[in-house]
Motif scaffolding. Structure first.
Motif, PDB file in Angstrom:
ATOM      1  N   ILE A 161     106.800   2.207  46.530  1.00  0.00           N
ATOM      2  CA  ILE A 161     106.586   3.559  47.030  1.00  0.00           C
ATOM      3  C   ILE A 161     105.102   3.707  47.318  1.00  0.00           C
ATOM      4  CG2 ILE A 161     106.607   6.008  46.406  1.00  0.00           C
ATOM      5  CD1 ILE A 161     109.143   5.348  44.715  1.00  0.00           C
ATOM      6  N   ILE A 162     104.803   4.156  48.531  1.00  0.00           N
ATOM      7  CA  ILE A 162     103.413   4.293  48.975  1.00  0.00           C
ATOM      8  C   ILE A 162     103.216   5.698  49.516  1.00  0.00           C
ATOM      9  CG2 ILE A 162     101.657   3.466  50.599  1.00  0.00           C
ATOM     10  CD1 ILE A 162     103.074   0.776  50.631  1.00  0.00           C
TER      11      ILE A 162
ATOM     12  N   LEU B 170      99.446  -4.798  37.987  1.00  0.00           N
ATOM     13  CA  LEU B 170     100.546  -4.517  38.900  1.00  0.00           C
ATOM     14  C   LEU B 170     101.814  -4.583  38.058  1.00  0.00           C
ATOM     15  CD1 LEU B 170     101.185  -5.784  42.411  1.00  0.00           C
ATOM     16  CD2 LEU B 170     102.897  -6.261  40.684  1.00  0.00           C
ATOM     17  N   ILE B 171     102.536  -3.468  37.991  1.00  0.00           N
ATOM     18  CA  ILE B 171     103.745  -3.388  37.172  1.00  0.00           C
ATOM     19  C   ILE B 171     104.964  -3.357  38.085  1.00  0.00           C
ATOM     20  CG2 ILE B 171     105.013  -2.080  35.427  1.00  0.00           C
ATOM     21  CD1 ILE B 171     102.310  -3.036  34.372  1.00  0.00           C
ATOM     22  N   CYS B 172     105.886  -4.280  37.845  1.00  0.00           N
ATOM     23  CA  CYS B 172     107.137  -4.355  38.600  1.00  0.00           C
ATOM     24  C   CYS B 172     108.313  -4.295  37.632  1.00  0.00           C
ATOM     25  CB  CYS B 172     107.223  -5.665  39.378  1.00  0.00           C
ATOM     26  SG  CYS B 172     105.994  -5.865  40.657  1.00  0.00           S
TER      27      CYS B 172
ATOM     28  N   HIS C 165     110.985  -4.125  42.139  1.00  0.00           N
ATOM     29  CA  HIS C 165     110.298  -2.903  42.577  1.00  0.00           C
ATOM     30  C   HIS C 165     108.897  -2.848  41.992  1.00  0.00           C
ATOM     31  CE1 HIS C 165     109.702   1.195  43.877  1.00  0.00           C
ATOM     32  NE2 HIS C 165     109.326   1.513  42.648  1.00  0.00           N
ATOM     33  N   VAL C 166     107.918  -2.581  42.845  1.00  0.00           N
ATOM     34  CA  VAL C 166     106.533  -2.402  42.411  1.00  0.00           C
ATOM     35  C   VAL C 166     106.365  -0.946  42.002  1.00  0.00           C
ATOM     36  CG1 VAL C 166     104.107  -2.529  43.073  1.00  0.00           C
ATOM     37  CG2 VAL C 166     105.739  -4.189  44.014  1.00  0.00           C
ATOM     38  N   HIS C 167     106.062  -0.723  40.721  1.00  0.00           N
ATOM     39  CA  HIS C 167     105.877   0.631  40.214  1.00  0.00           C
ATOM     40  C   HIS C 167     104.449   1.122  40.358  1.00  0.00           C
ATOM     41  CE1 HIS C 167     109.737   1.164  38.115  1.00  0.00           C
ATOM     42  NE2 HIS C 167     109.659  -0.143  37.895  1.00  0.00           N
ATOM     43  N   ARG C 168     103.508   0.237  40.067  1.00  0.00           N
ATOM     44  CA  ARG C 168     102.135   0.684  39.927  1.00  0.00           C
ATOM     45  C   ARG C 168     101.160  -0.447  40.179  1.00  0.00           C
ATOM     46  NH1 ARG C 168     102.380   5.380  38.080  1.00  0.00           N
ATOM     47  NH2 ARG C 168     100.791   6.524  36.969  1.00  0.00           N
ATOM     48  N   VAL C 169     100.081  -0.124  40.877  1.00  0.00           N
ATOM     49  CA  VAL C 169      98.975  -1.052  41.072  1.00  0.00           C
ATOM     50  C   VAL C 169      97.704  -0.258  40.796  1.00  0.00           C
ATOM     51  CG1 VAL C 169      97.760  -2.588  42.667  1.00  0.00           C
ATOM     52  CG2 VAL C 169     100.236  -2.270  42.888  1.00  0.00           C
TER      53      VAL C 169
ATOM     54  N   GLU D 126     108.674 -10.158  33.366  1.00  0.00           N
ATOM     55  CA  GLU D 126     108.740 -11.400  34.146  1.00  0.00           C
ATOM     56  C   GLU D 126     108.056 -11.266  35.505  1.00  0.00           C
ATOM     57  OE1 GLU D 126     111.416 -11.074  31.084  1.00  0.00           O
ATOM     58  OE2 GLU D 126     111.763  -9.921  32.901  1.00  0.00           O
ATOM     59  N   THR D 127     107.878 -10.028  35.983  1.00  0.00           N
ATOM     60  CA  THR D 127     107.391  -9.852  37.365  1.00  0.00           C
ATOM     61  C   THR D 127     106.143  -8.980  37.470  1.00  0.00           C
ATOM     62  OG1 THR D 127     108.893  -7.975  37.729  1.00  0.00           O
ATOM     63  CG2 THR D 127     109.703 -10.177  38.328  1.00  0.00           C
ATOM     64  N   SER D 128     105.470  -8.710  36.358  1.00  0.00           N
ATOM     65  CA  SER D 128     104.243  -7.915  36.383  1.00  0.00           C
ATOM     66  C   SER D 128     103.033  -8.832  36.200  1.00  0.00           C
ATOM     67  CB  SER D 128     104.278  -6.847  35.287  1.00  0.00           C
ATOM     68  OG  SER D 128     105.326  -5.932  35.515  1.00  0.00           O
TER      69      SER D 128
END
Length: 181
Positions: A122-123, A72-74, A83-87, A57-59
């Motif tokens: 996370i950055i 972009l995977i959330c 939470h943003v996992h990956r871009v 629903e949020t990617s």
């Protein structure tokens, strides 16, 4: 539409299945080019297909024609948190602010979703583009107590926490950022 034939789509279950080979290709290329600067783990089919709360629903993804070029995977690791996992952006399209546009899309969608009060990511601590951009959106760096609750709830024990950053098992320094409504 982003112009130049680029379109942002929701990366729901059907789109993930349809673009799975493109997701894996972009992941592979970015990982090969950036290595641990991108991530300490390379995703494969299992991570992209993993059905975790809120993910489909949020990617988001960017496609050009019939080809996925960025994602972009959330997910929702906790109630009221996105939470943003990956871009990742295909290296041929790097430098065009596509990743930034995906983050803005996720941020604007998040702001309109009543079920979420917090968004996290996370950055890498030294990432010269992501940190200023996150601050522009209003992100703050999580303190040790926030990080402790966050990682404990996820069952992650392979991080060493400090006051405003953490290190993974490879000694790479990261910050956990968050924005609250």
């Amino acid at each position: 539409m982003l112009g130049n034939g680029l379109t942002v789509i929701r990366l729901d279950r059907d789109a993930t299945l349809y673009y799975l080979s493109d997701l894996i290709e972009v992941e592979q290329l970015v990982y090969e080019k950036r290595g641990r600067l991108y991530s300490t783990e390379k995703w494969d089919e299992s991570q992209f297909l993993l059905d975790i709360p809120g993910k489909f629903e949020t990617s988001w993804a960017v496609v050009k024609g019939d080809k996925l070029i960025a994602f972009l995977i959330c997910s929702t690791p906790y109630p009221e948190m996105n939470h943003v996992h990956r871009v990742a952006v295909h290296p041929l399209y790097a430098g065009r602010k596509i990743g930034r546009k995906l983050m803005i899309k996720a941020y604007l969608e998040w702001k309109n979703m009543r079920q979420y009060k917090t968004i996290t990511a996370i950055i890498r601590e030294d990432h010269r583009l992501s940190m200023p951009f996150a601050r522009l959106l209003g992100a703050r760096i999580a303190d040790k107590a926030f990080m402790s609750r966050f990682f404990e709830g996820l069952g992650r024990k392979n991080v060493q926490l400090f006051d405003e950053h953490f290190e993974d098992e490879y000694g790479v320094r990261y910050v956990l950022i968050f924005i609250q409504k």
